[in-house]
Design a protein around this motif. Structure first.
Motif, PDB file in Angstrom:
ATOM      1  N   ASP A  87      33.795  -1.405  82.389  1.00 25.95           N
ATOM      2  CA  ASP A  87      34.534  -2.657  82.212  1.00 25.95           C
ATOM      3  C   ASP A  87      34.928  -3.229  83.573  1.00 25.95           C
ATOM      4  N   GLY A  88      34.020  -3.097  84.536  1.00 25.80           N
ATOM      5  CA  GLY A  88      34.227  -3.702  85.847  1.00 25.80           C
ATOM      6  C   GLY A  88      35.191  -2.979  86.765  1.00 25.80           C
ATOM      7  N   ALA A  89      35.742  -1.822  86.333  1.00 30.35           N
ATOM      8  CA  ALA A  89      36.694  -1.114  87.189  1.00 30.35           C
ATOM      9  C   ALA A  89      36.276   0.341  87.338  1.00 30.35           C
ATOM     10  N   LYS A  90      36.652   0.922  88.457  1.00 35.11           N
ATOM     11  CA  LYS A  90      36.371   2.324  88.690  1.00 35.11           C
ATOM     12  C   LYS A  90      37.020   3.151  87.587  1.00 35.11           C
ATOM     13  N   MET A  91      36.266   4.141  87.095  1.00 31.10           N
ATOM     14  CA  MET A  91      36.829   4.971  86.023  1.00 31.10           C
ATOM     15  C   MET A  91      38.063   5.707  86.532  1.00 31.10           C
ATOM     16  N   SER A  92      39.172   5.564  85.815  1.00 33.14           N
ATOM     17  CA  SER A  92      40.370   6.307  86.200  1.00 33.14           C
ATOM     18  C   SER A  92      41.261   6.485  84.982  1.00 33.14           C
ATOM     19  N   LYS A  93      42.011   7.581  85.024  1.00 35.89           N
ATOM     20  CA  LYS A  93      42.877   7.899  83.891  1.00 35.89           C
ATOM     21  C   LYS A  93      43.868   6.779  83.639  1.00 35.89           C
ATOM     22  N   SER A  94      44.411   6.228  84.741  1.00 37.93           N
ATOM     23  CA  SER A  94      45.451   5.211  84.577  1.00 37.93           C
ATOM     24  C   SER A  94      44.899   3.960  83.895  1.00 37.93           C
ATOM     25  N   LYS A  95      43.614   3.667  84.134  1.00 38.86           N
ATOM     26  CA  LYS A  95      43.039   2.484  83.493  1.00 38.86           C
ATOM     27  C   LYS A  95      42.502   2.810  82.101  1.00 38.86           C
ATOM     28  N   GLY A  96      42.423   4.082  81.794  1.00 34.23           N
ATOM     29  CA  GLY A  96      41.985   4.486  80.461  1.00 34.23           C
ATOM     30  C   GLY A  96      40.522   4.190  80.190  1.00 34.23           C
ATOM     31  N   ASN A  97      39.719   4.096  81.240  1.00 31.14           N
ATOM     32  CA  ASN A  97      38.296   3.785  81.012  1.00 31.14           C
ATOM     33  C   ASN A  97      37.397   4.948  81.420  1.00 31.14           C
ATOM     34  N   VAL A  98      37.926   6.139  81.315  1.00 31.08           N
ATOM     35  CA  VAL A  98      37.156   7.323  81.705  1.00 31.08           C
ATOM     36  C   VAL A  98      36.225   7.744  80.574  1.00 31.08           C
ATOM     37  N   VAL A  99      34.971   8.043  80.939  1.00 35.97           N
ATOM     38  CA  VAL A  99      34.056   8.634  79.968  1.00 35.97           C
ATOM     39  C   VAL A  99      33.856  10.082  80.374  1.00 35.97           C
ATOM     40  N   ASP A 100      34.122  10.986  79.483  1.00 33.55           N
ATOM     41  CA  ASP A 100      34.077  12.410  79.782  1.00 33.55           C
ATOM     42  C   ASP A 100      32.642  12.923  79.665  1.00 33.55           C
ATOM     43  N   PRO A 101      32.102  13.486  80.752  1.00 34.97           N
ATOM     44  CA  PRO A 101      30.727  13.993  80.698  1.00 34.97           C
ATOM     45  C   PRO A 101      30.521  15.003  79.567  1.00 34.97           C
ATOM     46  N   ASP A 102      31.526  15.852  79.322  1.00 34.37           N
ATOM     47  CA  ASP A 102      31.384  16.850  78.256  1.00 34.37           C
ATOM     48  C   ASP A 102      31.119  16.200  76.898  1.00 34.37           C
ATOM     49  N   TYR A 103      31.809  15.098  76.663  1.00 36.04           N
ATOM     50  CA  TYR A 103      31.659  14.398  75.392  1.00 36.04           C
ATOM     51  C   TYR A 103      30.235  13.866  75.241  1.00 36.04           C
ATOM     52  N   ILE A 104      29.717  13.281  76.321  1.00 34.61           N
ATOM     53  CA  ILE A 104      28.361  12.732  76.291  1.00 34.61           C
ATOM     54  C   ILE A 104      27.342  13.856  76.099  1.00 34.61           C
ATOM     55  N   ILE A 105      27.570  14.974  76.796  1.00 30.18           N
ATOM     56  CA  ILE A 105      26.636  16.103  76.681  1.00 30.18           C
ATOM     57  C   ILE A 105      26.637  16.636  75.253  1.00 30.18           C
ATOM     58  N   GLU A 106      27.825  16.732  74.664  1.00 32.77           N
ATOM     59  CA  GLU A 106      27.919  17.232  73.299  1.00 32.77           C
ATOM     60  C   GLU A 106      27.198  16.320  72.314  1.00 32.77           C
ATOM     61  N   LYS A 107      27.402  15.025  72.510  1.00 32.71           N
ATOM     62  CA  LYS A 107      26.873  14.069  71.546  1.00 32.71           C
ATOM     63  C   LYS A 107      25.375  13.812  71.709  1.00 32.71           C
ATOM     64  N   PHE A 108      24.937  13.684  72.965  1.00 36.12           N
ATOM     65  CA  PHE A 108      23.534  13.303  73.210  1.00 36.12           C
ATOM     66  C   PHE A 108      22.744  14.329  74.006  1.00 36.12           C
ATOM     67  N   GLY A 109      23.443  15.251  74.673  1.00 34.87           N
ATOM     68  CA  GLY A 109      22.747  16.214  75.506  1.00 34.87           C
ATOM     69  C   GLY A 109      22.783  15.837  76.979  1.00 34.87           C
ATOM     70  N   ALA A 110      22.597  16.844  77.801  1.00 34.75           N
ATOM     71  CA  ALA A 110      22.620  16.631  79.254  1.00 34.75           C
ATOM     72  C   ALA A 110      21.445  15.764  79.691  1.00 34.75           C
ATOM     73  N   ASP A 111      20.302  15.954  79.057  1.00 34.54           N
ATOM     74  CA  ASP A 111      19.127  15.168  79.448  1.00 34.54           C
ATOM     75  C   ASP A 111      19.392  13.672  79.297  1.00 34.54           C
ATOM     76  N   THR A 112      20.028  13.301  78.186  1.00 31.72           N
ATOM     77  CA  THR A 112      20.332  11.891  77.966  1.00 31.72           C
ATOM     78  C   THR A 112      21.322  11.384  79.008  1.00 31.72           C
ATOM     79  N   ALA A 113      22.351  12.182  79.283  1.00 30.15           N
ATOM     80  CA  ALA A 113      23.355  11.776  80.267  1.00 30.15           C
ATOM     81  C   ALA A 113      22.697  11.535  81.621  1.00 30.15           C
ATOM     82  N   ARG A 114      21.873  12.463  82.029  1.00 31.41           N
ATOM     83  CA  ARG A 114      21.204  12.349  83.324  1.00 31.41           C
ATOM     84  C   ARG A 114      20.263  11.156  83.342  1.00 31.41           C
ATOM     85  N   LEU A 115      19.487  11.040  82.275  1.00 31.31           N
ATOM     86  CA  LEU A 115      18.495   9.965  82.216  1.00 31.31           C
ATOM     87  C   LEU A 115      19.166   8.594  82.254  1.00 31.31           C
ATOM     88  N   PHE A 116      20.212   8.438  81.478  1.00 36.95           N
ATOM     89  CA  PHE A 116      20.878   7.134  81.464  1.00 36.95           C
ATOM     90  C   PHE A 116      21.417   6.778  82.839  1.00 36.95           C
TER      91      PHE A 116
END
Length: 786
Positions: A546-575
């Motif tokens: 959303d145009g801002a650096k990911m940070s807890k205070s801005k609430g726009n953090v995407v957790d790598p673990d969540y992405i890996i769980e849902k789609f896999g590491a390959d998808t995370a890396r590829l994207f």
RNA sequence: GCCCAGGUGGCGGAAUUGGUAGACGCAAGGGACUUAAAAUUCCUCGGUCGCAAGGCCAUGCCGGUUCGAUUCCGGCCCUGGGCACCA
């Protein structure tokens, strides 16, 4: 079977761990040192890390398949404030906290399938490591590069410690906590990086593999100015001056004839003396008092051109003119001599000052010979100044490498003997956040014996700036478990320099400048085999949402673990590799992630469903489709190889998507598809650096026994990539009007002739004179008409 | 203020040494399959005029060089970053 990353990824990660790649132990292959900036163990991997390590891993896997012996290590930049703050907050000790964080992040890294050489893992907060950080400090001391001095230093009130100039970032903020930095006068340890200013500057020329902006930033930070130091004779009512001369520094001696006044910094030792006994004395003292209350930073940004006359004069050695001496806070005591000659005609600031204070502007012409004359007559000497300041390395904190010094009443500051290293961090310390550095609490630590006279000594309680630890870790990786020395020279020689370094642009000056400095010192001392550590540098862009650096205070953090769980590491890396070129900012897009996942599913279905009937007979009507598929494959091998070489991972992945689409087109249009396992195997090989797990799984499903990692990188056949047809664009006066298909061996004359006779071109050329016809081989014909 | 980097569809981004602008993907719209949805699959997709064929306009803006400019040159505007009175 459906594509299930959660099944296949852990399986192959375990398998790879069991059978480590020959890698860094394979001596017969050419070396390749692939390095990512090691992380601070905060306990959580963020997307910036994932991006950094995904890039590093593509390069590592690609280079291995190319036949290189690849050093791809990882470690922990483990000293620093957050661990200490966490200790205070949780009433614990930074050591166990850090260890726990490392364990967590290690699991995350393994889940990503990054192919590190874990045997070489280093931890800068371990005694085995910081022993050598201290050893290097003593080496600096021995070489006259470490010293203690009292100086105005930057103090971060929140971190409760001093900072180096490089650690004060934009708007006078602390690099770590963003507090506004204060000034304090303290006695501190410095490293004499200024001794290396000239070499750090000129050797930037050698760094042809570094991005230009980083080099420019370093050049500006070092800030070299070549000029003249000129003596002006003083003419003052005060006859008791300590010196009859005023020294100034100028880069423009040719403007000397245009000098109409002089300016001293308010802190200049002559300022008060010059005004003594003059009517201006009171005003001068008042002005000096006033500027004392302002911070250097505020003075710098104020742009004020206020000043006062001292009552004294200087004689211009070029023409004998008598010019008034002023004081003003736009002149800085910390640079040059703290005094300047003012030439309003040729300097904007001087002009602004002259206008505000009613001082004259001179029209005298420039003189290019005056410098030589003054130097020859001894009035001036050539001088080079740098903006770079010495590196303040003392930190009033616990969680860092203790500075190995003992203070003795008799002997002064005495280095701890090498045999006594490391000076260990004491464990009998409470982390309350109150009072001075926790090290002062430990009696065991504080108490020391002077190594020289055996008398009672007191240990230095400051620790080293953690940037000391990270300034040599790349050398330690070459020999990470050595207890006799920081590293073995022969091993360092085998691996250094780093062939490819990858990390964030935020270290353009900080870490990258300090590391260059350390390498040069270690080179001079006979330890480092090279005087520059990093041959090629890739500065990756930030990951934003959303145009801002990911940070807890801005609430726009995407957790790598969540992405890996849902789609896999390959998808995370590829994207992450597909969404943007590596050096650019990357905008996180959840739907884009799904797109990458869809692509991997398409590859999965393609490879797991491919029938293996026989090749069709060449007379088959669809034989030409097979040629086209092969051609596309070989064109893709060529393009992907070239793209990876130039780190254009996004386009490399686009090519793999195109190839996959071509496979599907082929399958949809042909009933007798033949055996495609070789071709699909090539696709998987090309995909494996980006998405290693799915590639390995499908590779085995195709019936291959060895790991895809041990396969050589595919080569393309130059004969197979040649198109048998070419589309020629037909332009009239540069505008596209038609396209024509020719066989690849069509002659220029034929193409030009046909181009002029198409229905569409005739409409535009009718009744006009054709001036000339331009043919660009294999591309276009342009018919120029009048 | 100075120094960098960059402005291309609704979005992320592609475009050899100047040579068919918009690869690849996302989003969107429509169709197939399905009882339905998901998944999959097919088609459309810069703007505009046109029934269509096709035309015109379009890579921040204005000029220039060229047969031809996203690309080269000059001048501006905007965004991001760095430095911040360094004499």
């Amino acid at each position: 079977m459906d594509y299930q990353p959660s099944q296949i990824e852990p399986k192959w990660q375990d398998e790879w761990e069991k059978q480590p790649t020959p890698d860094s132990t394979a001596t017969e292959r050419p070396k390749y040192y692939d390095l990512v900036m090691f992380p601070y163990p905060s306990g959580n991997l963020h997307m910036g890390h994932v991006r950094n390590y995904a890039i590093g891993d593509v390069i590592a896997r690609y280079k291995r398949m190319q036949g290189f012996s690849v050093l791809h290590p990882i470690g922990w930049d483990a000293f620093g404030m957050p661990a200490e703050n966490a200790a205070i907050k949780n009433n614990t000790h930074p050591k166990p906290w850090t260890e726990k964080c490392i364990e967590r992040m290690k699991i995350q890294l393994k889940r990503l399938g990054i192919s590190y050489d874990w045997d070489r893992e280093v931890n800068t907060s371990s005694e085995e490591y910081y022993k050598w950080t201290q050893w290097i400090f003593l080496l600096m001391l021995k070489r006259g590069l470490a010293y203690r001095k009292k100086a105005q230093v930057n103090w971060c009130p929140k971190c409760q410690t001093v900072l180096a100039n490089e650690q004060v970032v934009k708007d006078n903020q602390c690099w770590r906590c963003e507090s506004i930095v204060e000034e304090k006068e303290l006695e501190q340890w410095f490293l004499k990086i200024t001794d290396y200013a000239d070499r750090l500057l000129t050797d930037i020329e050698k760094l042809s593999g570094w991005p230009e902006p980083v080099k420019i930033m370093q050049r500006n930070w070092i800030g070299k100015s070549v000029g003249l130091e000129v003596d002006f004779t003083i003419y003052s009512p005060n006859s008791q001056l300590r010196t009859p001369n005023l020294k100034i520094f100028t880069t423009r001696p040719d403007t000397l004839f245009g000098v109409t006044y002089m300016v001293l910094a308010p802190e200049h030792p002559m300022a008060i003396e010059l005004s003594k006994g003059t009517p201006q004395e009171k005003e001068v003292l008042a002005y000096i008092e006033k500027t004392k209350k302002e911070s250097t930073h505020d003075r710098a940004i104020s742009n004020s051109k206020e000043g006062v006359f001292t009552g004294g004069y200087a004689i211009n050695p070029a023409n004998g003119d008598k010019v008034p001496i002023w004081i003003a806070d736009y002149v800085l005591m910390g640079y040059g001599t703290g005094a300047v000659m003012a030439v309003p005609k040729h300097d904007e600031r001087d002009l602004a000052f002259a206008q505000q204070n009613d001082l004259p502007v001179s029209d005298n012409p420039l003189d290019n010979n005056i410098a030589d004359k003054l130097v020859n007559s001894g009035i001036a000497k050539r001088k080079t100044n740098f903006k770079l300041r010495d590196w303040l390395v003392s930190r009033q904190r616990y969680w860092g490498a203790p500075i190995p010094i003992i203070y003795c009443e008799k002997c002064g500051a005495v280095p701890v003997p090498e045999n006594d290293l490391p000076v260990k961090l004491p464990m009998d310390v409470k982390f309350t956040g109150e009072g001075a550095s926790p090290l002062t609490q430990s009696k065991e630590f504080m108490h020391a014996v002077c190594p020289l006279c055996g008398g009672v000594g007191r240990r230095e309680t400051d620790t080293l700036d953690t940037f000391n630890c990270s300034s040599w870790y790349y050398l330690r990786y070459s020999d990470p478990h050595n207890n006799e020395k920081p590293f073995d020279q022969a091993l360092a020689k085998k691996w250094m320099p780093v062939d490819q370094y990858i990390g964030g642009i935020e270290h353009a000056i900080l870490h990258l400048l300090y590391s260059r400095f350390f390498t040069k010192v270690l080179f001079d001392a006979g330890w480092s085999p090279t005087d520059e550590p990093f041959k090629n540098l890739l500065t990756q862009g930030m990951v934003v949402k959303d145009g801002a650096k990911m940070s807890k205070s801005k609430g726009n953090v995407v957790d790598p673990d969540y992405i890996i769980e849902k789609f896999g590491a390959d998808t995370a890396r590829l994207f992450i590799l597909f969404a943007s070129p590596p050096e650019k900012e990357l905008e996180w897009n959840d739907q884009g992630v799904e797109g990458s996942y869809r692509f991997l599913n398409r590859v999965w279905r393609l490879a797991s469903q491919v029938p293996s009937s026989n090749f069709p007979d060449p007379s088959n009507e669809k034989y030409s489709d097979q040629i086209k598929l092969k051609r596309k494959l070989h064109q893709t091998i060529k393009a992907v190889t070239e793209d990876i070489e130039k780190f254009s991972f996004n386009t490399a992945i686009a090519r793999l998507m195109e190839l996959t689409n071509t496979f599907y087109d082929y399958l949809n249009n042909n009933s007798n598809i033949g055996n495609l396992s070789l071709e699909i195997g090539h696709l998987l090989q090309l995909l494996s650096p980006f998405a290693p797990h799915i590639s390995e799984e499908l590779w085995h499903q195709l019936g291959n026994k060895d790991s895809i990692l041990s396969q050589p990188w595919p080569k393309y056949d130059p004969k197979l990539i040649v198109e048998d047809e070419m589309t020629i664009a037909i332009q009239v006066n540069g505008k596209l009007r038609d396209t024509l298909l020719f066989s690849s061996d069509a002659k220029e004359e034929e193409i030009k002739e046909k181009a002029q006779k198409t229905d569409k071109t005739l409409i535009f050329t009718a009744g006009k004179e054709i001036v000339k016809v331009i043919y660009i081989p294999k591309k276009l014909v342009n018919i120029v008409i009048k």
